[in-house]
Write a protein that holds these residues in place. Structure first.
Motif, PDB file in Angstrom:
ATOM      1  N   GLY A 169      24.988  35.339  14.583  1.00  0.00           N
ATOM      2  CA  GLY A 169      25.042  34.364  15.213  1.00  0.00           C
ATOM      3  C   GLY A 169      23.885  33.521  15.806  1.00  0.00           C
ATOM      4  N   LYS A 170      22.753  34.516  16.013  1.00  0.00           N
ATOM      5  CA  LYS A 170      21.605  34.070  16.656  1.00  0.00           C
ATOM      6  C   LYS A 170      20.846  33.068  15.479  1.00  0.00           C
ATOM      7  CE  LYS A 170      20.836  37.617  19.813  1.00  0.00           C
ATOM      8  NZ  LYS A 170      19.915  38.614  20.368  1.00  0.00           N
ATOM      9  N   THR A 171      19.929  32.425  15.649  1.00  0.00           N
ATOM     10  CA  THR A 171      19.216  31.454  15.016  1.00  0.00           C
ATOM     11  C   THR A 171      17.927  32.418  14.575  1.00  0.00           C
ATOM     12  OG1 THR A 171      19.490  29.505  16.121  1.00  0.00           O
ATOM     13  CG2 THR A 171      17.710  29.497  14.609  1.00  0.00           C
ATOM     14  N   GLY A 172      17.754  32.473  13.208  1.00  0.00           N
ATOM     15  CA  GLY A 172      16.369  33.043  12.929  1.00  0.00           C
ATOM     16  C   GLY A 172      15.552  32.065  12.039  1.00  0.00           C
ATOM     17  N   THR A 173      14.561  32.580  11.329  1.00  0.00           N
ATOM     18  CA  THR A 173      13.745  31.926  10.556  1.00  0.00           C
ATOM     19  C   THR A 173      13.605  32.650   9.056  1.00  0.00           C
ATOM     20  OG1 THR A 173      11.591  32.812  11.397  1.00  0.00           O
ATOM     21  CG2 THR A 173      12.471  30.726  12.474  1.00  0.00           C
ATOM     22  N   MET A 174      13.527  31.792   8.292  1.00  0.00           N
ATOM     23  CA  MET A 174      12.927  32.127   6.789  1.00  0.00           C
ATOM     24  C   MET A 174      11.477  31.587   6.496  1.00  0.00           C
ATOM     25  SD  MET A 174      16.346  31.681   4.410  1.00  0.00           S
ATOM     26  CE  MET A 174      16.283  29.973   4.596  1.00  0.00           C
ATOM     27  N   GLN A 175      10.742  32.127   5.938  1.00  0.00           N
ATOM     28  CA  GLN A 175       9.392  31.734   5.434  1.00  0.00           C
ATOM     29  C   GLN A 175       9.495  31.291   3.991  1.00  0.00           C
ATOM     30  OE1 GLN A 175       6.794  31.402   7.924  1.00  0.00           O
ATOM     31  NE2 GLN A 175       8.613  31.949   9.322  1.00  0.00           N
ATOM     32  N   ALA A 176       9.012  30.157   4.000  1.00  0.00           N
ATOM     33  CA  ALA A 176       8.808  29.496   2.544  1.00  0.00           C
ATOM     34  C   ALA A 176       7.712  29.311   1.905  1.00  0.00           C
ATOM     35  CB  ALA A 176       9.803  27.894   2.686  1.00  0.00           C
ATOM     36  N   ALA A 177       7.511  29.805   0.772  1.00  0.00           N
ATOM     37  CA  ALA A 177       6.023  29.720   0.313  1.00  0.00           C
ATOM     38  C   ALA A 177       6.310  29.205  -1.152  1.00  0.00           C
ATOM     39  CB  ALA A 177       5.626  31.088   0.081  1.00  0.00           C
ATOM     40  N   GLY A 178       5.369  28.297  -1.538  1.00  0.00           N
ATOM     41  CA  GLY A 178       5.285  27.744  -2.810  1.00  0.00           C
ATOM     42  C   GLY A 178       3.792  27.553  -3.351  1.00  0.00           C
ATOM     43  N   ARG A 179       3.933  27.538  -4.702  1.00  0.00           N
ATOM     44  CA  ARG A 179       2.604  27.426  -5.342  1.00  0.00           C
ATOM     45  C   ARG A 179       2.909  26.757  -6.769  1.00  0.00           C
ATOM     46  NH1 ARG A 179       2.151  30.096  -1.336  1.00  0.00           N
ATOM     47  NH2 ARG A 179       0.910  32.060  -0.914  1.00  0.00           N
ATOM     48  N   LEU A 180       1.738  25.805  -6.921  1.00  0.00           N
ATOM     49  CA  LEU A 180       1.727  24.944  -8.195  1.00  0.00           C
ATOM     50  C   LEU A 180       0.513  25.467  -9.096  1.00  0.00           C
ATOM     51  CD1 LEU A 180       2.020  21.503  -6.468  1.00  0.00           C
ATOM     52  CD2 LEU A 180       3.783  22.748  -7.579  1.00  0.00           C
ATOM     53  N   GLY A 181       0.825  26.122 -10.235  1.00  0.00           N
ATOM     54  CA  GLY A 181      -0.410  26.355 -11.001  1.00  0.00           C
ATOM     55  C   GLY A 181      -0.394  25.915 -12.258  1.00  0.00           C
ATOM     56  N   PRO A 182      -1.440  26.323 -13.193  1.00  0.00           N
ATOM     57  CA  PRO A 182      -1.619  25.946 -14.453  1.00  0.00           C
ATOM     58  C   PRO A 182      -0.146  26.147 -15.433  1.00  0.00           C
ATOM     59  CG  PRO A 182      -2.445  28.157 -14.365  1.00  0.00           C
ATOM     60  CD  PRO A 182      -1.960  27.852 -13.057  1.00  0.00           C
ATOM     61  N   GLY A 183      -0.275  25.570 -16.800  1.00  0.00           N
ATOM     62  CA  GLY A 183       0.560  25.685 -17.762  1.00  0.00           C
ATOM     63  C   GLY A 183       0.328  26.997 -18.632  1.00  0.00           C
TER      64      GLY A 183
END
Length: 137
Positions: free
Chosen positions: A40-54
Motif C-alpha cells: 500500500g506504500k507509494t513507489g516509483t516506476m521509471q519510464a524510458a522511451g526512445r525515438l529511432g530510425p525506420g
C-alpha cells in the motif's frame, strides 16, 4: 527492489532493441511515475522511451524475431501485433506485458515502421527511497 535494480532490468532490453535497429536514437525518458506497492506504500516506476530510425519492410520480421528472442531469454515473452495502416504506414508492435503496467511487472514495447521506430519501457514498482529509505518492499 531499488530504483537502480529496476532500471538494470529494463534498460539493457531497450538498448538491445536500439542496437538491433542501429542508427541515431533520441531519448525521451520521462523519469519517475508513481505506483502502489503491495504493502500500500507509494513507489516509483521509471519510464524510458526512445525515438529511432525506420526499418525497411523486408527487414522488420527478422529484427522483431531477434528482439523477441532476447526479451524472452530474460523471461519476458512479448506479443507481436500488426496495427492498422494509418496514412499509408504499417506499424508492427512487440510488447510485454499483456496485463498492463502492474507493480510486479515490467513493460516493454517496440514499434517499427519504415518511417521510424519507438521503444518504450516502465520498470517494476520500486520503493520510493525519498519517502521510505532504501528498505526492500
Amino acid at each position: 527492489m531499488s530504483k537502480e535494480q529496476a532500471l538494470s532490468e529494463t534498460l539493457p532490453l531497450i538498448e538491445f532493441a536500439e542496437h538491433a535497429i542501429g542508427g541515431d536514437w533520441e531519448k525521451i525518458d520521462l523519469g519517475a511515475q508513481g505506483c502502489a506497492l503491495p504493502s500500500g506504500k507509494t513507489g516509483t516506476m521509471q519510464a524510458a522511451g526512445r525515438l529511432g530510425p525506420g526499418v525497411p519492410a523486408a527487414d522488420q520480421s527478422a529484427l522483431l524475431d531477434r528482439v523477441a528472442e532476447e526479451w524472452g531469454r530474460h523471461g519476458h515473452r512479448p506479443v507481436r501485433t500488426v496495427l492498422p495502416v494509418i496514412r499509408g504506414v504499417q506499424v508492427t508492435r512487440l510488447h510485454y506485458s499483456n496485463v498492463g503496467r502492474d507493480h510486479d511487472e515490467i513493460y516493454l514495447e517496440l514499434m517499427v515502421a519504415t518511417t521510424g521506430s519507438t521503444v518504450d519501457s516502465r520498470t517494476r514498482c520500486a520503493v520510493d527511497e525519498a519517502r521510505y529509505g532504501t528498505g526492500e518492499e
